[in-house]
Structure formats: C-alpha cells, structure tokens
Design a protein around this motif. Structure first.
Motif, PDB file in Angstrom:
ATOM      1  N   PRO A  40     -75.940  74.724   8.556  1.00 29.49           N
ATOM      2  CA  PRO A  40     -76.524  75.274   9.784  1.00 29.49           C
ATOM      3  C   PRO A  40     -77.587  76.340   9.545  1.00 29.49           C
ATOM      4  O   PRO A  40     -78.299  76.721  10.488  1.00 29.49           O
ATOM      5  CB  PRO A  40     -75.311  75.876  10.512  1.00 29.49           C
ATOM      6  CG  PRO A  40     -74.114  75.232   9.901  1.00 29.49           C
ATOM      7  CD  PRO A  40     -74.494  74.983   8.486  1.00 29.49           C
ATOM      8  N   LEU A  41     -77.685  76.849   8.326  1.00 30.01           N
ATOM      9  CA  LEU A  41     -78.635  77.919   8.022  1.00 30.01           C
ATOM     10  C   LEU A  41     -79.964  77.398   7.499  1.00 30.01           C
ATOM     11  O   LEU A  41     -80.877  78.193   7.224  1.00 30.01           O
ATOM     12  CB  LEU A  41     -78.023  78.872   6.983  1.00 30.01           C
ATOM     13  CG  LEU A  41     -76.667  79.485   7.351  1.00 30.01           C
ATOM     14  CD1 LEU A  41     -76.149  80.342   6.205  1.00 30.01           C
ATOM     15  CD2 LEU A  41     -76.766  80.292   8.634  1.00 30.01           C
ATOM     16  N   LEU A  42     -80.104  76.080   7.366  1.00 29.34           N
ATOM     17  CA  LEU A  42     -81.316  75.495   6.797  1.00 29.34           C
ATOM     18  C   LEU A  42     -82.281  75.059   7.890  1.00 29.34           C
ATOM     19  O   LEU A  42     -81.876  74.748   9.013  1.00 29.34           O
ATOM     20  CB  LEU A  42     -80.957  74.300   5.917  1.00 29.34           C
ATOM     21  CG  LEU A  42     -80.010  74.576   4.748  1.00 29.34           C
ATOM     22  CD1 LEU A  42     -79.798  73.305   3.944  1.00 29.34           C
ATOM     23  CD2 LEU A  42     -80.554  75.686   3.856  1.00 29.34           C
ATOM     24  N   PRO A  43     -83.590  74.991   7.588  1.00 31.37           N
ATOM     25  CA  PRO A  43     -84.570  74.564   8.584  1.00 31.37           C
ATOM     26  C   PRO A  43     -84.365  73.103   8.993  1.00 31.37           C
ATOM     27  O   PRO A  43     -83.866  72.281   8.208  1.00 31.37           O
ATOM     28  CB  PRO A  43     -85.911  74.726   7.862  1.00 31.37           C
ATOM     29  CG  PRO A  43     -85.641  75.615   6.698  1.00 31.37           C
ATOM     30  CD  PRO A  43     -84.217  75.387   6.311  1.00 31.37           C
ATOM     31  N   ALA A  44     -84.754  72.781  10.223  1.00 34.42           N
ATOM     32  CA  ALA A  44     -84.694  71.397  10.703  1.00 34.42           C
ATOM     33  C   ALA A  44     -85.466  70.496   9.747  1.00 34.42           C
ATOM     34  O   ALA A  44     -86.518  70.865   9.210  1.00 34.42           O
ATOM     35  CB  ALA A  44     -85.298  71.311  12.105  1.00 34.42           C
ATOM     36  N   GLY A  45     -84.923  69.305   9.509  1.00 33.52           N
ATOM     37  CA  GLY A  45     -85.570  68.364   8.598  1.00 33.52           C
ATOM     38  C   GLY A  45     -85.149  68.517   7.156  1.00 33.52           C
ATOM     39  O   GLY A  45     -85.635  67.791   6.287  1.00 33.52           O
ATOM     40  N   THR A  46     -84.251  69.460   6.874  1.00 37.32           N
ATOM     41  CA  THR A  46     -83.727  69.627   5.519  1.00 37.32           C
ATOM     42  C   THR A  46     -82.202  69.611   5.562  1.00 37.32           C
ATOM     43  O   THR A  46     -81.594  69.769   6.625  1.00 37.32           O
ATOM     44  CB  THR A  46     -84.192  70.954   4.874  1.00 37.32           C
ATOM     45  OG1 THR A  46     -83.562  72.062   5.530  1.00 37.32           O
ATOM     46  CG2 THR A  46     -85.701  71.111   4.984  1.00 37.32           C
TER      47      THR A  46
END
Length: 251
Positions: A40-46
């Motif tokens: 949940p802490l990662l940017p969208a698309g990763t």
C-alpha cells in the motif's frame, strides 16, 4: 525472482544526463518484510519487488557530493550534503526494478525544497554528520523540517572485508538503477547509471532509529538481515519516464 548480475542498466548510456552526482561513504541496513505490508505504500503502477518471497526495508546513510544538472559541474556548497533515506523495493509493469523512497533526510535546505517541488520526493531538512574512527563509522541525523521535528537516527558500524562476489540478497538490495515516484498525478521511473558497487561487509555496533517508523513502517523486528558499506560510486540520472497503468500486488 532472479536478477542477472550483469543487468543491462549498468552499461546503459543515456542520450543526456538529467542529473549528475557522487554517492560516498554509504552504509546499507536492511530488514526483510512481507510484501503485503509495503504494497500500500508504493506508487500506483508498481508492486513490491521480492527475493525468495520477501521484500525489504532499507535504511541508508551516505554523503552526496557534487550534485549538478546535465553535463555541468556540481553546484558549489549546496551540491554536497549528508543524506539518510528509508526506502522500499519496487517493480513496474515493464519489469523495471527500482527503489521507492519513504523519506530522504538531507542536510541542505535548498536541495530539499527543489526535490520536493520538482519530483515530489519526500525530502526533509535535517542536521547530520558522520564521525569516523578508523574502521568505525557513526551516522547521526536529527530532523528539522517539515517534521516530525526532532525525529532522530544514530547508527554505528565497523567496516569489514571487501566482497568479491555479493550474495543474491546483497545484489538485490544494491543493484538498483532507478527510482519510482508519484508526481503530479503520474507515476514516474527515473533511471540512473553507476558502476557496480564496491561493497564491504560491515558489523552493526549500535542503532537507535526513529526514521523507519516515522516513514510509516513498523519498527524493525530484530537485527538487520544485511549490513553493507561502500566507499561510493559516480551516478548519472536520465530523464524520467511515465509508468503505464497497473495495479499494486505481490510480485
């Protein structure tokens, strides 16, 4: 997952360098974490990049030297400073492996402001120093702005023998030629080039850290699974590219 020890990125020649700098006197501490904890802490698309089913949290202290734009010289005074970052490991839909910074404490205010505005990187202004006593290094950091003010970290390591051939874990947490970040409604991949790290194993002598928890992560459970030191490498960053649509999830 497998990583080729001679990945294409280290030999990549960028048409033009976006940024140039040198990283020196780096200490890398890493703890294993479940990928669903950091997803949940990662940017969208990763999504979390994993090794043997685990992702990792890194706490890295070092000196930035000669930061400058393009082919120009490093910026005097403002282009050299101490930095401590908390980072995670990501991969996007195109297979680009990178790091995601949860915080980057730096000892110069102007670079902090520029990075926060241009790339929306979570830079913070902090007081820092490195004390050296033979093979013992002590990194100190105390946050000034924007906060939480007073958040601090102190790590002391003893530098050991050089590493001829890194283990899969040592390669996984250091062989990173790019970063992912979310800026202005887009997820970006900012590629970089540097020679393979000259690595040394190191012994953690002391750690008193609040940066990891301030970055929204649980306090590390137990000692780090990897402690490494490097005297440093020169680095070039290429221009950022937009990451295509994707969903977070396990790798």
């Amino acid at each position: 997952m497998d990583i080729d020890p001679v990945e294409a990125a280290p030999g990549q020649a960028f048409p033009r360098a976006f940024l140039r700098q040198r990283w020196e006197d780096l200490t890398f501490l890493h703890w294993a974490v479940a990928p669903e904890l950091v997803a949940p802490l990662l940017p969208a698309g990763t999504r979390p990049d994993t090794l043997d089913g685990l992702s990792h949290v890194g706490l890295i202290g070092f000196r930035m030297v000669g930061l400058g734009l393009g082919r120009g010289p490093g910026v005097p005074y403002l282009g050299s400073f101490w930095e401590t970052n908390v980072r995670l490991y990501s991969v996007d839909g195109a297979g680009r492996r990178a790091v995601v910074f949860r915080s980057l404490d730096a000892s110069r205010l102007v670079p902090v402001l520029v990075a926060r505005v241009t790339l929306r990187l979570p830079y913070l202004w902090s007081a820092m120093r490195l004390d050296r006593d033979g093979d013992r290094l002590t990194y100190r950091c105390r946050r000034r702005w924007p906060g939480p003010a007073g958040t601090a970290s102190r790590m002391e390591v003893r530098v050991g023998a050089p590493i001829a051939e890194p283990t899969p874990l040592e390669h996984f947490v250091t062989a990173r030629w790019g970063l992912h970040t979310r800026a202005y409604g887009r997820t970006l991949h900012l590629p970089n080039w540097h020679p393979r790290w000259p690595l040394h194993r190191a012994e953690l002598l002391h750690l008193d850290d609040e940066l990891v928890t301030a970055a929204g992560l649980p306090a590390p459970a137990g000692p780090p699974v990897s402690v490494l030191y490097s005297p440093g490498v020169p680095v070039r960053f290429g221009p950022p590219v937009t990451v295509g649509p994707g969903r977070r999830g396990r790798s």
